[in-house]
Write a protein that holds these residues in place. Structure first.
Motif, PDB file in Angstrom:
ATOM      1  N   GLY A 156       0.814  -1.213   0.000  1.00  0.00           N
ATOM      2  CA  GLY A 156       0.000   0.000   0.000  1.00  0.00           C
ATOM      3  C   GLY A 156       0.847   1.262   0.000  1.00  0.00           C
ATOM      4  O   GLY A 156       0.436   2.297  -0.533  1.00  0.00           O
ATOM      5  N   LEU A 157       2.026   1.188   0.580  1.00  0.00           N
ATOM      6  CA  LEU A 157       2.908   2.348   0.623  1.00  0.00           C
ATOM      7  C   LEU A 157       3.734   2.509  -0.650  1.00  0.00           C
ATOM      8  O   LEU A 157       4.150   3.615  -0.986  1.00  0.00           O
ATOM      9  CB  LEU A 157       3.860   2.239   1.818  1.00  0.00           C
ATOM     10  CG  LEU A 157       3.225   2.400   3.200  1.00  0.00           C
ATOM     11  CD1 LEU A 157       4.254   2.081   4.263  1.00  0.00           C
ATOM     12  CD2 LEU A 157       2.686   3.794   3.374  1.00  0.00           C
ATOM     13  N   VAL A 158       3.975   1.413  -1.366  1.00  0.00           N
ATOM     14  CA  VAL A 158       4.903   1.435  -2.495  1.00  0.00           C
ATOM     15  C   VAL A 158       4.321   2.110  -3.730  1.00  0.00           C
ATOM     16  O   VAL A 158       4.985   2.908  -4.380  1.00  0.00           O
ATOM     17  CB  VAL A 158       5.363   0.000  -2.836  1.00  0.00           C
ATOM     18  CG1 VAL A 158       6.092  -0.055  -4.161  1.00  0.00           C
ATOM     19  CG2 VAL A 158       6.237  -0.536  -1.727  1.00  0.00           C
ATOM     20  N   GLY A 159       3.093   1.771  -4.085  1.00  0.00           N
ATOM     21  CA  GLY A 159       2.601   2.298  -5.353  1.00  0.00           C
ATOM     22  C   GLY A 159       1.095   2.418  -5.391  1.00  0.00           C
ATOM     23  O   GLY A 159       0.401   2.224  -4.404  1.00  0.00           O
ATOM     24  N   ASP A 160       0.599   2.765  -6.582  1.00  0.00           N
ATOM     25  CA  ASP A 160      -0.831   2.937  -6.802  1.00  0.00           C
ATOM     26  C   ASP A 160      -1.327   1.913  -7.811  1.00  0.00           C
ATOM     27  O   ASP A 160      -0.551   1.191  -8.428  1.00  0.00           O
ATOM     28  CB  ASP A 160      -1.117   4.348  -7.341  1.00  0.00           C
ATOM     29  CG  ASP A 160      -0.912   5.417  -6.285  1.00  0.00           C
ATOM     30  OD1 ASP A 160      -1.151   5.121  -5.110  1.00  0.00           O
ATOM     31  OD2 ASP A 160      -0.507   6.546  -6.658  1.00  0.00           O
ATOM     32  N   GLY A 161      -2.631   1.877  -7.994  1.00  0.00           N
ATOM     33  CA  GLY A 161      -3.217   0.992  -8.989  1.00  0.00           C
ATOM     34  C   GLY A 161      -3.201  -0.453  -8.546  1.00  0.00           C
ATOM     35  O   GLY A 161      -3.877  -0.843  -7.610  1.00  0.00           O
ATOM     36  N   VAL A 162      -2.408  -1.262  -9.256  1.00  0.00           N
ATOM     37  CA  VAL A 162      -2.325  -2.690  -8.962  1.00  0.00           C
ATOM     38  C   VAL A 162      -1.787  -2.923  -7.551  1.00  0.00           C
ATOM     39  O   VAL A 162      -2.212  -3.849  -6.856  1.00  0.00           O
ATOM     40  CB  VAL A 162      -1.433  -3.394 -10.005  1.00  0.00           C
ATOM     41  CG1 VAL A 162      -1.251  -4.852  -9.674  1.00  0.00           C
ATOM     42  CG2 VAL A 162      -2.017  -3.236 -11.392  1.00  0.00           C
ATOM     43  N   TRP A 163      -0.876  -2.078  -7.114  1.00  0.00           N
ATOM     44  CA  TRP A 163      -0.327  -2.200  -5.771  1.00  0.00           C
ATOM     45  C   TRP A 163      -1.417  -2.044  -4.709  1.00  0.00           C
ATOM     46  O   TRP A 163      -1.427  -2.753  -3.699  1.00  0.00           O
ATOM     47  CB  TRP A 163       0.769  -1.166  -5.537  1.00  0.00           C
ATOM     48  CG  TRP A 163       2.029  -1.475  -6.276  1.00  0.00           C
ATOM     49  CD1 TRP A 163       2.425  -0.950  -7.472  1.00  0.00           C
ATOM     50  CD2 TRP A 163       3.049  -2.404  -5.887  1.00  0.00           C
ATOM     51  NE1 TRP A 163       3.636  -1.484  -7.848  1.00  0.00           N
ATOM     52  CE2 TRP A 163       4.044  -2.379  -6.888  1.00  0.00           C
ATOM     53  CE3 TRP A 163       3.226  -3.228  -4.802  1.00  0.00           C
ATOM     54  CZ2 TRP A 163       5.176  -3.169  -6.823  1.00  0.00           C
ATOM     55  CZ3 TRP A 163       4.370  -4.017  -4.734  1.00  0.00           C
ATOM     56  CH2 TRP A 163       5.322  -3.977  -5.733  1.00  0.00           C
TER      57      TRP A 163
END
Length: 76
Positions: free
Chosen positions: A27-34
């Motif tokens: 949840g902290l690393v990226g958006d979308g698929v993350w």
């Protein structure tokens, strides 16, 4: 009652902990698929908890008692 090893006892709690940490990290690393992956990983402990509340644990068939144990139980 059967003896369980530490691996058998702690396997599911460790899996749920790793899932939670991985979900928070995703949840902290990226958006979308993350975010989708994070949501699924964070939902896993909730699903397991709900399953344990709704369905009773699977019981193992009782072993046959020894003749001596049956005598003691009848006397009591």
């Amino acid at each position: 009652m059967s003896h369980k090893t530490n691996r058998q006892i702690f396997a599911v709690p460790i899996l749920l902990g790793v899932s939670t940490v991985a979900g928070l990290g995703a949840g902290l690393v990226g958006d979308g698929v993350w975010d989708v992956g994070a949501g699924l990983l964070l939902a896993l402990p909730l699903v397991v908890t709900a399953r344990c509340w709704v369905l009773p644990p699977a019981t193992q068939p009782r072993r046959a008692e020894s003749p001596r144990a049956a005598q003691v139980a009848r006397r009591a």
